[in-house]
Scaffold this motif. Structure first.
Motif, mmCIF file in Angstrom:
data_model
loop_
_atom_site.group_PDB
_atom_site.id
_atom_site.type_symbol
_atom_site.label_atom_id
_atom_site.label_comp_id
_atom_site.label_asym_id
_atom_site.label_seq_id
_atom_site.Cartn_x
_atom_site.Cartn_y
_atom_site.Cartn_z
ATOM 1 N N TRP A 1 37.883 38.794 26.734
ATOM 2 C CA TRP A 1 36.375 39.015 25.914
ATOM 3 C C TRP A 1 35.630 40.144 27.134
ATOM 4 C CZ3 TRP A 1 35.215 32.940 25.512
ATOM 5 C CH2 TRP A 1 36.312 32.875 23.771
ATOM 6 N N GLN A 2 35.498 39.494 27.870
ATOM 7 C CA GLN A 2 34.594 40.696 29.267
ATOM 8 C C GLN A 2 35.335 41.910 29.056
ATOM 9 O OE1 GLN A 2 33.945 39.232 33.159
ATOM 10 N NE2 GLN A 2 35.073 37.894 33.036
ATOM 11 N N PHE A 3 36.636 42.289 29.217
ATOM 12 C CA PHE A 3 36.888 43.635 30.390
ATOM 13 C C PHE A 3 37.888 44.413 28.666
ATOM 14 C CE2 PHE A 3 37.129 40.410 33.773
ATOM 15 C CZ PHE A 3 36.614 41.725 34.615
ATOM 16 N N GLN A 4 37.342 43.453 27.862
ATOM 17 C CA GLN A 4 37.530 44.435 26.835
ATOM 18 C C GLN A 4 38.972 44.688 26.494
ATOM 19 O OE1 GLN A 4 34.876 45.777 23.686
ATOM 20 N NE2 GLN A 4 33.588 44.825 25.427
ATOM 21 N N GLN A 5 40.021 44.409 27.842
ATOM 22 C CA GLN A 5 41.794 44.913 27.427
ATOM 23 C C GLN A 5 42.809 43.672 27.779
ATOM 24 O OE1 GLN A 5 43.067 46.153 31.095
ATOM 25 N NE2 GLN A 5 41.000 46.392 31.382
ATOM 26 N N SER A 6 43.906 43.916 27.392
ATOM 27 C CA SER A 6 45.248 42.896 26.962
ATOM 28 C C SER A 6 44.906 42.060 28.804
ATOM 29 C CB SER A 6 46.305 43.229 26.962
ATOM 30 O OG SER A 6 46.569 43.733 28.186
ATOM 31 N N VAL A 7 45.103 40.991 28.818
ATOM 32 C CA VAL A 7 44.963 39.810 29.931
ATOM 33 C C VAL A 7 45.910 39.919 30.570
ATOM 34 C CG1 VAL A 7 45.623 37.002 30.406
ATOM 35 C CG2 VAL A 7 43.722 38.364 29.048
ATOM 36 N N SER A 8 47.034 40.374 29.737
ATOM 37 C CA SER A 8 48.301 40.769 30.793
ATOM 38 C C SER A 8 48.507 41.988 31.827
ATOM 39 C CB SER A 8 49.630 40.617 30.165
ATOM 40 O OG SER A 8 49.755 40.402 28.944
ATOM 41 N N SER A 9 47.732 43.117 31.252
ATOM 42 C CA SER A 9 47.329 43.935 32.319
ATOM 43 C C SER A 9 46.582 43.813 33.192
ATOM 44 C CB SER A 9 47.010 45.220 30.869
ATOM 45 O OG SER A 9 45.532 44.983 30.813
ATOM 46 N N LEU A 10 45.511 43.275 32.789
ATOM 47 C CA LEU A 10 44.674 42.613 33.721
ATOM 48 C C LEU A 10 45.296 41.926 34.594
ATOM 49 C CD1 LEU A 10 41.485 41.450 31.729
ATOM 50 C CD2 LEU A 10 41.318 43.287 33.755
ATOM 51 N N VAL A 11 45.841 41.386 34.886
ATOM 52 C CA VAL A 11 46.945 39.490 35.537
ATOM 53 C C VAL A 11 47.562 40.838 36.293
ATOM 54 C CG1 VAL A 11 48.590 38.144 35.438
ATOM 55 C CG2 VAL A 11 46.363 37.651 34.294
ATOM 56 N N ALA A 12 48.558 42.008 35.858
ATOM 57 C CA ALA A 12 49.354 42.492 36.063
ATOM 58 C C ALA A 12 48.778 43.431 37.491
ATOM 59 C CB ALA A 12 50.210 43.295 35.606
ATOM 60 N N ASP A 13 47.816 44.204 36.802
ATOM 61 C CA ASP A 13 46.938 44.935 38.017
ATOM 62 C C ASP A 13 46.548 43.417 39.451
ATOM 63 O OD1 ASP A 13 46.401 47.197 36.319
ATOM 64 O OD2 ASP A 13 44.442 46.951 35.994
ATOM 65 N N ARG A 14 45.893 42.284 39.000
ATOM 66 C CA ARG A 14 45.502 42.413 40.357
ATOM 67 C C ARG A 14 46.561 41.186 41.397
ATOM 68 N NH1 ARG A 14 42.182 43.875 36.714
ATOM 69 N NH2 ARG A 14 39.794 43.384 37.234
ATOM 70 N N LEU A 15 47.900 41.432 40.659
ATOM 71 C CA LEU A 15 48.353 39.844 41.114
ATOM 72 C C LEU A 15 49.502 40.904 42.225
ATOM 73 C CD1 LEU A 15 50.477 37.893 40.001
ATOM 74 C CD2 LEU A 15 51.768 39.024 38.947
ATOM 75 N N GLY A 16 50.038 42.116 42.470
ATOM 76 C CA GLY A 16 49.968 42.893 43.555
ATOM 77 C C GLY A 16 49.170 42.072 44.867
ATOM 78 N N PRO A 17 47.897 42.536 45.173
ATOM 79 C CA PRO A 17 47.306 42.259 45.819
ATOM 80 C C PRO A 17 47.009 40.811 46.545
ATOM 81 C CG PRO A 17 45.920 43.699 44.560
ATOM 82 C CD PRO A 17 47.216 43.823 43.644
ATOM 83 N N THR A 18 47.159 40.122 45.218
ATOM 84 C CA THR A 18 47.059 38.796 45.453
ATOM 85 C C THR A 18 48.580 38.095 46.215
ATOM 86 O OG1 THR A 18 45.494 38.337 44.020
ATOM 87 C CG2 THR A 18 47.338 36.282 44.460
ATOM 88 N N LEU A 19 49.392 39.100 45.863
ATOM 89 C CA LEU A 19 50.899 38.081 46.463
ATOM 90 C C LEU A 19 50.938 39.128 47.623
ATOM 91 C CD1 LEU A 19 53.279 39.171 43.472
ATOM 92 C CD2 LEU A 19 52.067 36.706 44.751
ATOM 93 N N LEU A 20 50.490 39.852 48.188
ATOM 94 C CA LEU A 20 50.370 40.458 49.826
ATOM 95 C C LEU A 20 50.045 40.430 50.206
ATOM 96 C CD1 LEU A 20 51.125 43.558 51.285
ATOM 97 C CD2 LEU A 20 48.781 44.595 50.093
ATOM 98 N N LEU A 21 48.328 39.855 49.559
ATOM 99 C CA LEU A 21 47.924 38.883 50.744
ATOM 100 C C LEU A 21 47.993 37.143 50.991
ATOM 101 C CD1 LEU A 21 44.725 37.844 52.561
ATOM 102 C CD2 LEU A 21 44.242 37.000 50.352
ATOM 103 N N MET A 22 48.118 36.572 49.970
ATOM 104 C CA MET A 22 49.021 35.048 49.804
ATOM 105 C C MET A 22 50.506 35.478 50.523
ATOM 106 S SD MET A 22 46.308 33.662 49.381
ATOM 107 C CE MET A 22 46.560 32.027 47.988
#
Lengths: 569, 346
Positions: free
Chosen positions: B103-124
Motif C-alpha cells: 500500500w505505501q510503496f505502491q509496488q509489489s511486495v516481492s520486489s521490495l523483499v528482494a531489494d532488502r534481502l541482500g543487505p539483511t543476509l549480508l549483515l545477519m
C-alpha cells in the motif's frame, strides 16, 4: 527532511514527504514559493485572472529545456494537469488540487489557460514545489500513461527540470543529484548533492559530528542543545509550520446530525471545554516538552506562514488560570464527588475523560503527564490511552474518544487545513467519507471558508482567514498547545549559506521551504569552490567536489511533526 | 571366512533398509512442513485482516484529498473487496509466488523483499557466522576448563553482553567508534550501507560496504554469541565425564586431540539445533540493529510496514520469514538424521 521517507518516485502516486521533497527539487511547477513563502514566478512569469475570475492565463517562460534537451512548453503543463483531471490513477495524489478545474489548455507554447468551475483564489498554489503539482515532461510520460500505476520512474537520470537532476536513488539509502547549472531561479552553490537517509536521529547526529554529513534537519531539542556548544556547527531554529494540540470530541455526529461514538457528553458543554483550555499552561509545555524551542499556541495556522497567522487580541487570549477553571465549573454545576472528581450534572457521569496519545511520540507522553496533573487539580480525571496511529485514526473516525493528541503541519495555502473544520468533512451516516478531526461544524465558519476561497485579494483573504481562526479559538475544540520550531544543524567547515533570511529578534529564521536553502548552500568562501574538479566525473572526486550531504532523517519518531508538506498525526 | 562374510549381506541389507526409510522420513517431514506453511498462511491472513487499519487515511494524511479520491484509492488497494475474496486472492497469489502489492510503496511486495534481502543476509549472515564460530570456540574452551579464570571471564562477559539491550549497545558503539570518544578518533561510519559519494561497484565498494558492516555486525555478534558459549560449554561439561573420553585418553591421545576429535563432535548436537534456528530467523533481520545503523534491510522494512500498517507488506514479510523458519527446520531434521545415529535408529 522527512519523517515519512520516500514511498515511490512516481509523482502521480506519491504521498510521503520524502518523495515530495525530491519532486520539489527535480520537477518544475507553475509557481514557486518565494523566500517569504508567497507564490512567485517559476515556469510561469506572470499570471492573471479574468474579470469574472473564472479564467487564469499563465504566461510561461520561453527557452527552458528539460534535462534531456527538449523544450519545456505550456503543452507539458496542460498535459500533466489534464491527465490528473481525467485519469483516476493519475489523480491519486493530487486529484483534489484540480477538482475545481473546468479545463486546462495550452493556447501556444508559452500560454496556459486554466478555466475553473467556480472562482478559486488559490489557483496559484495548485502547482508549487512540494505541496503542489509537479509538471512532468509529456514526451517521457505520455507513453507510460496507460500503466501509470506500475511506473516506478527509476530510469536515471530522471528527465525533469529543477535546481537538481536525480541521477541515482537507492531506497532507504540515498538520492544523488547533479546541479542544474542553468536553473532559472539561481544556480545551486554545489555541483552535487546527496540526501542520505537515516533511521535514527542519534545516528544522523553522530554522522554529522564525525563529518560524514554536512547538514541535518529535524533534530530533537535535546540533541540541538548538545550540538549548540560545538563551535564547528551552526545550529538554526526555524519557526514551525505545524501545531500540536488536543482535539476535543464535543459530541461526534454525522452530516445528517446523527450522534455517533462514545464521547463523553459533558464535552458538548463549552464551559467544560473552556475550563480544559484554562487549565492548560502552554508556556510550561513549550518550556518543558520542547526545551523552549517552540512558540506557545493560539491560532489555528502555524507561524511559518505569517500572512495567515493569527493571535487573539490582547486580553482576549485564554490565560493559564486553574482557579478560574475551577470557578466556572463550580458555577456550571459540576460538583465534586467523594473522590474529588466532578460530576456532569446533566448525564450524572463523572468527568473521567480518555486522552488518546500516539504510542510513538515522546512529546505526546510529556504533554499528557502535565495535562493529567492540571486537569486533576480542577476535578477532571484523565485516563491516558497510548494508541498506534492507525488505531487512533480508527477511533477518531468512529467518534470513540474524548480527547486526542493531534498535530498538523501545512504548506503555504491554508485551504486544506481550514477545510477539515468545515461541516462537509463530517462522516456520512454509514461512517465513510469523513475527514474531520474534532467533528467541528459551524455555519458561520463554513460561509467564511467559501468566502476566503473566492477572495482574490490576498490581504482581504487573510482577514477572513483570521475571522475563521477566531471562531475556532472560541470553540475550544482544537486546543493548540504549541508550534514546535524546526531545528537544523550544519557544519560550518564544509557548508555556508545554507540558511537564507535574517533571524528575527528571537534568533529564529523564517521557515525554508522548497529548495531555497539547498539552492543557496555553497562551500565555505575560504575554500576554493571545488565544483570544477568534478567535471572529470571520477567517483572519488565526489569527495573532493565538496558534496553536500543532507540527512533525510526518516522514521524519527519525534520528528514526524516537523515534516515538510503537511503531515497530519 | 564364512563367519566373516556373514555380516556382509546383513550390513548391506541394513543399509538398504535405511535408504528406503529415508524417503518416507523425508516425505513425512516435507508434508509436515507444507502443512505448517499452509497454517502459517491462514494465521497470517487472519492476523492481518483483524488489524484495525484504514491505510487510506494514514497514507494520505495531511495531503489535500477529496472524498472521491479517497474512495478511488480504496478501490485501487482492493480494500472494498469482501474478506473471503481477499483471502482467496491472497492464497492464490502466494502459491504463484506473488506476495501482493504494498500500500505505501505502491509496488509489489516481492520486489521490495528482494531489494532488502541482500543487505539483511549480508549483515545477519556475517554476524551469524562470526557469532557461531566465536561462540562455539569460546564455549568449548570454557567448558573444557570450567571453573578456570578463562572460563569465568568468558562466561561472565558473554552473559553480560547477552543481557545488554541491543539498541543501547549499538548506540554506545556508535558514539565510541563513529563520533569518537576521548583519545579514540572517529573510525567508522555512523550509518548506511555504503558511502554514496564513492563508486557503487568494484573493490572500492566492497571495502566501503565492509567498513559500514563493522559496527552493526559487531553489535549483533556481541549480543548473540553468548547463546553458543552457554550451550556449547554445558554440552562439553556433560560430555566430560563420559567413559569414551577416558578411553581416548587411555589410548594416549593428547588433551587437544581428545577435545577436538572426541568431545567436540558429540557435544555439537545441541548447538546444531540452535544454529538452524538461528539460520531460520536470519532473513527477518534485526529491527533494532538495522534501525540504529540505518541498515536498509528487511527488519526495518517490517517496522515501516507496521506503522501504517501496510497489510500486504506485513503479510508478505510474514510469509517469507515463516517460510525460512520452516525450511530451516526441515533442513535441521535432515541434517540431524545424518549427524545423530539415534535419530536414524528411530
Amino acid at each position: 527532511m522527512s519523517g515519512s521517507g520516500v514511498d515511490t518516485l512516481n509523482p502521480f502516486l506519491a504521498f510521503f514527504n520524502g518523495a515530495l521533497d525530491i519532486f520539489g527539487s527535480i520537477y518544475p511547477t507553475l509557481n514557486s514559493l518565494d523566500e517569504n513563502g508567497k507564490p512567485g514566478p517559476y515556469l510561469a512569469e506572470s499570471w492573471t485572472p479574468s474579470e469574472d475570475k473564472l479564467t487564469w492565463t499563465f504566461k510561461l517562460r520561453d527557452g527552458l529545456k528539460w534535462s534531456d534537451g527538449k523544450p519545456i512548453t505550456a503543452e507539458d503543463a496542460a498535459w500533466t494537469l489534464n491527465l490528473i483531471m481525467t485519469d483516476a490513477v493519475a489523480g491519486t495524489a493530487n486529484g483534489s488540487l484540480v477538482s475545481n478545474f473546468e479545463s486546462v489548455t495550452a493556447t501556444d507554447a508559452t500560454t496556459l489557460v486554466i478555466k475553473t468551475k467556480a472562482p478559486q483564489a488559490n489557483v496559484i498554489y495548485a502547482s508549487i514545489p512540494i505541496s503542489g503539482i509537479p509538471i512532468v515532461p509529456k514526451h517521457i510520460w505520455e507513453p507510460q500513461a496507460k500503466n501509470l500505476k506500475d511506473v516506478k520512474n527509476d530510469t536515471f537520470p530522471v528527465v525533469g527540470y529543477g535546481p537538481w537532476t536525480l541521477t541515482e536513488y537507492k531506497p532507504e539509502q540515498y538520492a544523488k543529484f547533479d546541479a542544474n547549472k542553468d536553473f532559472i531561479l539561481g544556480r545551486p552553490g554545489f555541483d552535487h548533492m546527496i540526501q542520505q537517509s537515516f533511521k535514527s536521529t542519534d545516528a544522523a547526529v553522530a554522522a554529522l559530528r564525525s563529518g560524514q554529513l554536512d547538514y541535518i534537519n529535524g533534530v530533537n531539542p535535546t540533541q540541538f542543545k548538545a550540538l549548540q556548544t560545538d563551535k564547528s556547527l551552526l545550529t538554526v531554529q526555524e519557526v514551525g509550520n505545524g501545531w500540536t494540540g488536543v482535539e476535543v470530541n464535543h459530541n461526534a455526529r454525522t452530516r445528517t446530525g446523527k450522534k455517533i461514538g462514545t464521547g463523553h457528553p459533558a464535552l458538548g458543554d463549552p464551559v467544560l471545554r473552556r475550563a480544559i483550555s484554562l487549565a492548560t499552561d502552554r508556556k510550561t509545555l513549550v518550556a518543558k516538552v520542547l526545551d523552549g524551542m517552540g512558540v506557545a499556541g493560539s491560532g489555528y495556522l502555524p507561524p511559518a506562514w505569517p500572512q495567515w497567522s493569527w493571535k487573539p487580541d490582547a486580553g482576549q487570549e485564554t490565560p493559564f488560570d486553574l482557579a478560574q477553571a475551577a470557578k466556572i465549573l463550580d458555577e456550571a454545576g459540576y460538583t465534586k464527588g467523594d473522590d474529588g472528581v466532578r460530576v456532569d450534572p446533566k448525564s450524572g457521569r463523572p468527568l473521567e475523560l480518555r486522552l488518546g496519545i500516539h504510542s510513538d511520540d515522546t512529546a505526546d507522553a510529556g504533554i499528557s503527564t502535565y495535562l493529567k496533573g492540571w486537569l486533576e487539580t480542577i476535578g477532571v480525571k484523565l485516563k491516558i490511552q497510548t494508541l498506534s496511529m492507525s488505531a487512533l485514526n480508527s477511533d477518531l473516525a468512529k467518534g470513540d474518544w474524548d480527547l486526542l493528541m493531534d498535530g498538523w503541519t501545512t504548506g503555504p495555502d491554508p485551504t486544506y487545513l481550514l477545510g477539515i473544520q468545515t461541516c462537509a468533512t463530517l462522516p456520512k451516516d454509514d461512517g465513510t467519507g469523513g475527514n474531520t478531526d474534532a467533528f467541528f461544524c459551524d455555519k458561520a465558519y463554513d460561509e467564511l471558508f467559501d468566502k476566503q476561497l473566492t477572495t482574490f485579494d490576498q490581504n482581504e483573504r487573510a482577514k477572513i482567514v483570521a475571522e475563521m481562526q477566531a471562531i475556532l479559538y472560541k470553540a475550544d475544540v482544537d486546543q493548540i498547545h504549541f508550534y514546535a520550531n524546526t531545528l537544523d544543524v550544519a557544519r560550518t567547515d564544509t557548508v555556508s549559506g545554507l540558511i537564507t533570511g535574517q533571524p528575527d529578534a528571537q534568533g529564529m529564521y523564517p521557515a525554508q521551504t522548497a529548495f531555497w536553502s539547498y539552492l543557496k548552500a555553497a562551500p565555505p568562501a575560504a575554500k576554493p569552490a571545488a565544483a570544477s574538479a568534478e567535471e572529470g566525473g571520477g567517483g572519488t572526486l565526489w569527495i573532493a567536489g565538496g558534496v553536500l550531504l543532507l540527512a533525510l532523517v526518516g522514521g524519527g519518531i519525534v520528528l514526524k511533526r516537523r515534516s515538510g508538506a503537511g503531515d497530519r498525526e | 571366512m564364512s563367519s566373516l562374510t556373514a555380516p556382509g549381506p546383513a550390513k548391506v541389507k541394513g543399509r538398504g533398509v535405511k535408504r528406503s526409510d529415508l524417503l518416507p522420513y523425508l516425505g513425512s517431514k516435507l508434508v509436515a512442513a507444507l502443512v505448517s506453511f499452509f497454517v502459517t498462511l491462514v494465521i497470517g491472513f487472519v492476523i492481518f485482516s483483524l488489524m484495525p487499519a484504514d491505510p487510506v487515511r494514514t497514507l494520505t494524511r495531511g495531503r489535500p484529498t477529496s472524498e472521491a479520491q479517497l474512495a478511488q484509492i480504496r478501490v485501487q488497494l482492493g480494500l472494498d473487496d469482501p474478506v473471503w475474496e481477499r483471502f482467496l486472492t491472497f492464497v492464490g497469489n502466494t502459491l504463484k509466488g506473488e506476495l501482493g502489492y504494498s500500500w505505501q510503496f505502491q509496488q509489489s511486495v516481492s520486489s521490495l523483499v528482494a531489494d532488502r534481502l541482500g543487505p539483511t543476509l549480508l549483515l545477519m549472515g556475517t554476524a551469524a557466522v562470526l557469532s557461531i564460530a566465536f561462540g562455539l570456540w569460546l564455549g568449548v574452551r570454557s567448558g573444557w576448563r570450567h571453573g578456570s579464570l578463562f572460563d569465568r571471564i568468558a562466561s561472565s562477559t558473554s552473559l553480560t553482553l547477552w543481557s545488554v539491550p541491543t539498541f543501547w549497545l549499538g548506540m554506545i558503539l556508535l558514539v565510541t567508534f563513529s563520533v569518537g570518544v576521548g583519545p579514540i578518533p572517529s573510525l567508522l561510519p555512523a550509518g548506511g550501507m555504503s558511502d554514496p559519494s564513492l563508486p557503487q561497484e568494484g573493490w572500492t565498494h566492497v571495502a566501503d560496504v565492509a567498513r559500514h558492516l563493522v559496527l552493526p555486525c559487531l553489535t549483533m555478534v556481541l549480543v548473540v554469541f553468548a547463546q553458543y558459549v552457554t550451550v556449547m560449554r554445558t554440552s562439553i561439561i556433560d560430555e566430560m565425564g563420559s567413559p569414551y573420553l577416558l578411553t581416548a585418553r587411555a589410548k594416549g591421545l593428547t588433551d587437544d586431540a581428545v577435545r577436538r576429535r572426541h568431545a567436540v563432535p558429540n557435544a555439537l548436537l545441541p548447538s546444531v539445533t540452535m544454529i538452524f534456528m538461528h539460520l531460520g530467523i536470519l532473513v527477518s533481520g534485526a529491527i533494532t540493529v538495522e534501525a540504529v545503523y540505518s541498515w536498509p534491510g528487511l527488519g526495518y522494512l517490517t517496522y515501516e510496514a507496521l506503522k501504517i500498517p501496510d497489510l500486504p507488506l506485513l503479510q508478505g514479510t510474514f510469509i517469507v520469514f515463516s517460510a525460512s523458519v520452516i525450511i530451516m527446520n526441515l533442513l535441521a531434521d535432515v541434517v540431524y538424521r545424518f549427524l545423530d545415529p539415534r535419530v536414524r535408529a528411530q
